[in-house]
Design a protein around this motif. Sequence first.
Motif, PDB file in Angstrom:
ATOM      1  N   LEU A  41       1.229  -1.094  -0.071  1.00 31.69           N
ATOM      2  CA  LEU A  41      -0.255  -0.195   0.145  1.00 31.69           C
ATOM      3  C   LEU A  41       0.559   1.551  -0.595  1.00 31.69           C
ATOM      4  O   LEU A  41       1.774   1.424   1.082  1.00 31.69           O
ATOM      5  N   LEU A  42       0.370   2.583  -1.157  1.00 35.97           N
ATOM      6  CA  LEU A  42       1.314   3.340  -0.529  1.00 35.97           C
ATOM      7  C   LEU A  42       0.748   4.498  -0.237  1.00 35.97           C
ATOM      8  O   LEU A  42      -0.490   4.371  -0.045  1.00 35.97           O
ATOM      9  N   ASP A  43       1.597   4.964  -0.036  1.00 32.61           N
ATOM     10  CA  ASP A  43       0.646   6.730   0.867  1.00 32.61           C
ATOM     11  C   ASP A  43       0.208   7.655  -0.088  1.00 32.61           C
ATOM     12  O   ASP A  43      -0.579   8.135   0.770  1.00 32.61           O
ATOM     13  N   ASN A  44       0.334   7.692  -1.183  1.00 28.30           N
ATOM     14  CA  ASN A  44      -0.204   8.620  -2.297  1.00 28.30           C
ATOM     15  C   ASN A  44      -2.087   8.192  -1.719  1.00 28.30           C
ATOM     16  O   ASN A  44      -1.813   7.612  -1.549  1.00 28.30           O
ATOM     17  N   GLU A  45      -2.449   9.589  -2.381  1.00 28.81           N
ATOM     18  CA  GLU A  45      -3.736   9.413  -1.833  1.00 28.81           C
ATOM     19  C   GLU A  45      -4.309  10.503  -2.758  1.00 28.81           C
ATOM     20  O   GLU A  45      -3.952  11.945  -3.557  1.00 28.81           O
ATOM     21  N   LEU A  46      -4.971   9.531  -4.154  1.00 29.86           N
ATOM     22  CA  LEU A  46      -6.069  10.604  -4.837  1.00 29.86           C
ATOM     23  C   LEU A  46      -7.086  10.704  -5.098  1.00 29.86           C
ATOM     24  O   LEU A  46      -7.467   9.995  -4.503  1.00 29.86           O
ATOM     25  N   ILE A  47      -7.985  11.469  -5.345  1.00 31.01           N
ATOM     26  CA  ILE A  47      -9.129  11.941  -5.727  1.00 31.01           C
ATOM     27  C   ILE A  47      -9.013  11.846  -7.242  1.00 31.01           C
ATOM     28  O   ILE A  47      -8.809  12.425  -7.724  1.00 31.01           O
ATOM     29  N   GLY A  48     -10.966  11.886  -7.486  1.00 30.53           N
ATOM     30  CA  GLY A  48     -11.357  11.133  -8.745  1.00 30.53           C
ATOM     31  C   GLY A  48     -12.454  10.635  -9.278  1.00 30.53           C
ATOM     32  O   GLY A  48     -12.734   9.865  -8.097  1.00 30.53           O
ATOM     33  N   THR A  49     -13.090  10.561  -9.775  1.00 26.97           N
ATOM     34  CA  THR A  49     -13.993   9.694 -10.761  1.00 26.97           C
ATOM     35  C   THR A  49     -13.412   8.486 -11.514  1.00 26.97           C
ATOM     36  O   THR A  49     -12.072   8.325 -11.596  1.00 26.97           O
ATOM     37  N   TRP A  50     -14.217   7.356 -11.191  1.00 26.60           N
ATOM     38  CA  TRP A  50     -13.529   6.072 -12.107  1.00 26.60           C
ATOM     39  C   TRP A  50     -13.891   6.334 -13.191  1.00 26.60           C
ATOM     40  O   TRP A  50     -12.877   6.071 -13.411  1.00 26.60           O
ATOM     41  N   GLY A  51     -14.582   7.278 -14.220  1.00 31.92           N
ATOM     42  CA  GLY A  51     -14.786   6.764 -15.257  1.00 31.92           C
ATOM     43  C   GLY A  51     -16.396   7.548 -15.243  1.00 31.92           C
ATOM     44  O   GLY A  51     -16.517   8.653 -14.543  1.00 31.92           O
ATOM     45  N   LYS A  52     -16.134   7.493 -16.607  1.00 27.88           N
ATOM     46  CA  LYS A  52     -18.195   8.159 -17.144  1.00 27.88           C
ATOM     47  C   LYS A  52     -18.909   7.027 -17.166  1.00 27.88           C
ATOM     48  O   LYS A  52     -18.585   5.673 -17.565  1.00 27.88           O
ATOM     49  N   TYR A  53     -20.111   7.023 -16.406  1.00 22.88           N
ATOM     50  CA  TYR A  53     -21.324   6.631 -16.468  1.00 22.88           C
ATOM     51  C   TYR A  53     -21.889   6.467 -18.256  1.00 22.88           C
ATOM     52  O   TYR A  53     -21.769   6.932 -18.596  1.00 22.88           O
ATOM     53  N   GLY A  54     -22.394   5.006 -18.004  1.00 20.63           N
ATOM     54  CA  GLY A  54     -22.841   4.207 -19.425  1.00 20.63           C
ATOM     55  C   GLY A  54     -21.797   4.303 -19.562  1.00 20.63           C
ATOM     56  O   GLY A  54     -22.120   3.469 -20.766  1.00 20.63           O
ATOM     57  N   GLU A  55     -20.500   4.006 -19.550  1.00 20.56           N
ATOM     58  CA  GLU A  55     -19.071   3.166 -20.499  1.00 20.56           C
ATOM     59  C   GLU A  55     -19.257   2.412 -20.421  1.00 20.56           C
ATOM     60  O   GLU A  55     -18.287   1.995 -18.680  1.00 20.56           O
ATOM     61  N   ASP A  56     -19.189   1.351 -20.562  1.00 25.70           N
ATOM     62  CA  ASP A  56     -18.571   0.113 -20.333  1.00 25.70           C
ATOM     63  C   ASP A  56     -17.015  -0.574 -20.567  1.00 25.70           C
ATOM     64  O   ASP A  56     -16.342   0.445 -21.821  1.00 25.70           O
ATOM     65  N   VAL A  57     -17.036  -0.533 -19.682  1.00 24.10           N
ATOM     66  CA  VAL A  57     -14.236  -0.838 -19.873  1.00 24.10           C
ATOM     67  C   VAL A  57     -14.505  -2.371 -19.197  1.00 24.10           C
ATOM     68  O   VAL A  57     -14.287  -2.999 -18.558  1.00 24.10           O
ATOM     69  N   ALA A  58     -14.598  -3.269 -20.775  1.00 23.06           N
ATOM     70  CA  ALA A  58     -14.181  -4.713 -20.718  1.00 23.06           C
ATOM     71  C   ALA A  58     -13.831  -4.994 -20.496  1.00 23.06           C
ATOM     72  O   ALA A  58     -13.686  -5.707 -19.822  1.00 23.06           O
ATOM     73  N   GLY A  59     -12.166  -4.513 -20.131  1.00 22.27           N
ATOM     74  CA  GLY A  59     -10.576  -5.018 -19.562  1.00 22.27           C
ATOM     75  C   GLY A  59     -10.569  -4.597 -18.126  1.00 22.27           C
ATOM     76  O   GLY A  59      -9.785  -4.856 -17.660  1.00 22.27           O
ATOM     77  N   ALA A  60     -12.247  -4.506 -17.130  1.00 23.52           N
ATOM     78  CA  ALA A  60     -11.411  -3.405 -16.077  1.00 23.52           C
ATOM     79  C   ALA A  60     -12.628  -4.345 -15.164  1.00 23.52           C
ATOM     80  O   ALA A  60     -13.409  -4.415 -14.084  1.00 23.52           O
ATOM     81  N   LYS A  61     -13.179  -5.622 -15.619  1.00 16.18           N
ATOM     82  CA  LYS A  61     -13.703  -6.646 -14.816  1.00 16.18           C
ATOM     83  C   LYS A  61     -13.834  -7.387 -13.608  1.00 16.18           C
ATOM     84  O   LYS A  61     -14.397  -8.499 -13.594  1.00 16.18           O
ATOM     85  N   SER A  62     -11.659  -7.574 -13.916  1.00 18.44           N
ATOM     86  CA  SER A  62     -11.767  -8.400 -12.677  1.00 18.44           C
ATOM     87  C   SER A  62     -11.952  -8.483 -11.934  1.00 18.44           C
ATOM     88  O   SER A  62     -11.445  -7.255 -11.186  1.00 18.44           O
ATOM     89  N   LEU A  63     -11.925  -9.363 -10.478  1.00 14.45           N
ATOM     90  CA  LEU A  63     -12.168  -8.511  -9.427  1.00 14.45           C
ATOM     91  C   LEU A  63     -11.380  -9.181  -7.849  1.00 14.45           C
ATOM     92  O   LEU A  63     -10.779  -8.879  -7.206  1.00 14.45           O
ATOM     93  N   SER A  64     -10.236  -9.724  -8.974  1.00 14.53           N
ATOM     94  CA  SER A  64      -8.621 -10.036  -8.750  1.00 14.53           C
ATOM     95  C   SER A  64      -7.207  -9.088  -8.680  1.00 14.53           C
ATOM     96  O   SER A  64      -6.884  -8.748  -8.185  1.00 14.53           O
ATOM     97  N   ASP A  65      -7.867  -9.070 -10.125  1.00 10.72           N
ATOM     98  CA  ASP A  65      -6.404  -8.142 -11.040  1.00 10.72           C
ATOM     99  C   ASP A  65      -6.534  -6.217 -11.740  1.00 10.72           C
ATOM    100  O   ASP A  65      -6.892  -6.786 -12.448  1.00 10.72           O
ATOM    101  N   GLY A  66      -6.055  -6.489  -9.850  1.00  5.58           N
ATOM    102  CA  GLY A  66      -6.152  -4.642 -10.567  1.00  5.58           C
ATOM    103  C   GLY A  66      -5.551  -4.204 -11.222  1.00  5.58           C
ATOM    104  O   GLY A  66      -5.516  -2.888 -11.421  1.00  5.58           O
ATOM    105  N   ALA A  67      -3.693  -4.573 -11.212  1.00  2.00           N
ATOM    106  CA  ALA A  67      -3.103  -3.750 -12.493  1.00  2.00           C
ATOM    107  C   ALA A  67      -4.192  -4.029 -13.659  1.00  2.00           C
ATOM    108  O   ALA A  67      -3.376  -3.164 -14.695  1.00  2.00           O
ATOM    109  N   ALA A  68      -4.335  -5.074 -14.215  1.00  2.00           N
ATOM    110  CA  ALA A  68      -5.226  -5.215 -16.070  1.00  2.00           C
ATOM    111  C   ALA A  68      -6.473  -3.619 -15.701  1.00  2.00           C
ATOM    112  O   ALA A  68      -6.479  -3.281 -16.482  1.00  2.00           O
ATOM    113  N   ASN A  69      -7.211  -3.753 -14.201  1.00  2.00           N
ATOM    114  CA  ASN A  69      -7.981  -3.004 -14.586  1.00  2.00           C
ATOM    115  C   ASN A  69      -7.702  -1.946 -14.549  1.00  2.00           C
ATOM    116  O   ASN A  69      -8.634  -1.142 -15.288  1.00  2.00           O
TER     117      ASN A  69
END
Length: 158
Positions: A41-69
Motif C-alpha cells: 500500500l502506497l501513502d499517496n492519496e488520489l481523488i477523482g472519478t472512476w470513469g464515465k457513467y454509462g461507459e462499459d470498460v471491458a478490460g476492467a471487470k476482474s475481481l482480482s487483477d487490479g493492475a489489468a483493470n
Amino acid sequence: MTQHAQQSVAAADLPERGQPLAGGTFVTRYWLNGEERALVLLDNELIGTWGKYGEDVAGAKSLSDGAANTRAMAEAGSDIAIKALELDAHIPSYLEGALLMAAKAEGLITLRDDRWHWLSSQYSANTAYGMGFEAGWLYDLVKDLERLVRPVRSLPIQ
C-alpha cells in the motif's frame, strides 16, 4: 511512467506485515494468476472519478487483477488510473480491497474511513466497486462521482 527500482521481492527478503517495502507498506502475500505476490500500500492519496457513467470498460471487470483493470481504465481515459500508473502502481481490485480491509482491521495499515475509496473492479457500465474502510462496506458506486484511491503495488515473490 515513473519506474521504482524494485520489480520483485525474494521470499526471504519480505519484511513483517505492516513494515516498509517498495516505497510503501507491506500488506500481505496473496496469489494472483497462479503467482504468489506481495501487496504493498502506497501513502499517496488520489481523488477523482472512476470513469464515465454509462461507459462499459471491458478490460476492467476482474475481481482480482487490479493492475489489468487499472490499465483498461487508463486506456478509457480515467484520470485516477493514469495517475496511479504514473506512480508505477495501480488501483486495488475487489480482492485487493478486501485484503487492505483485513490489514486495517489488524492494525497493520491506516486508511481513511471518512470517505469511500474506489476499487478498480467495474460492476456495470454505470457503476464500479467502492469500499468504505470504516466497517469494510463494499458497494457499487456511480462512476462519475469523486472518490479516493490509495494506490497499491503488487510484486512477484521470487
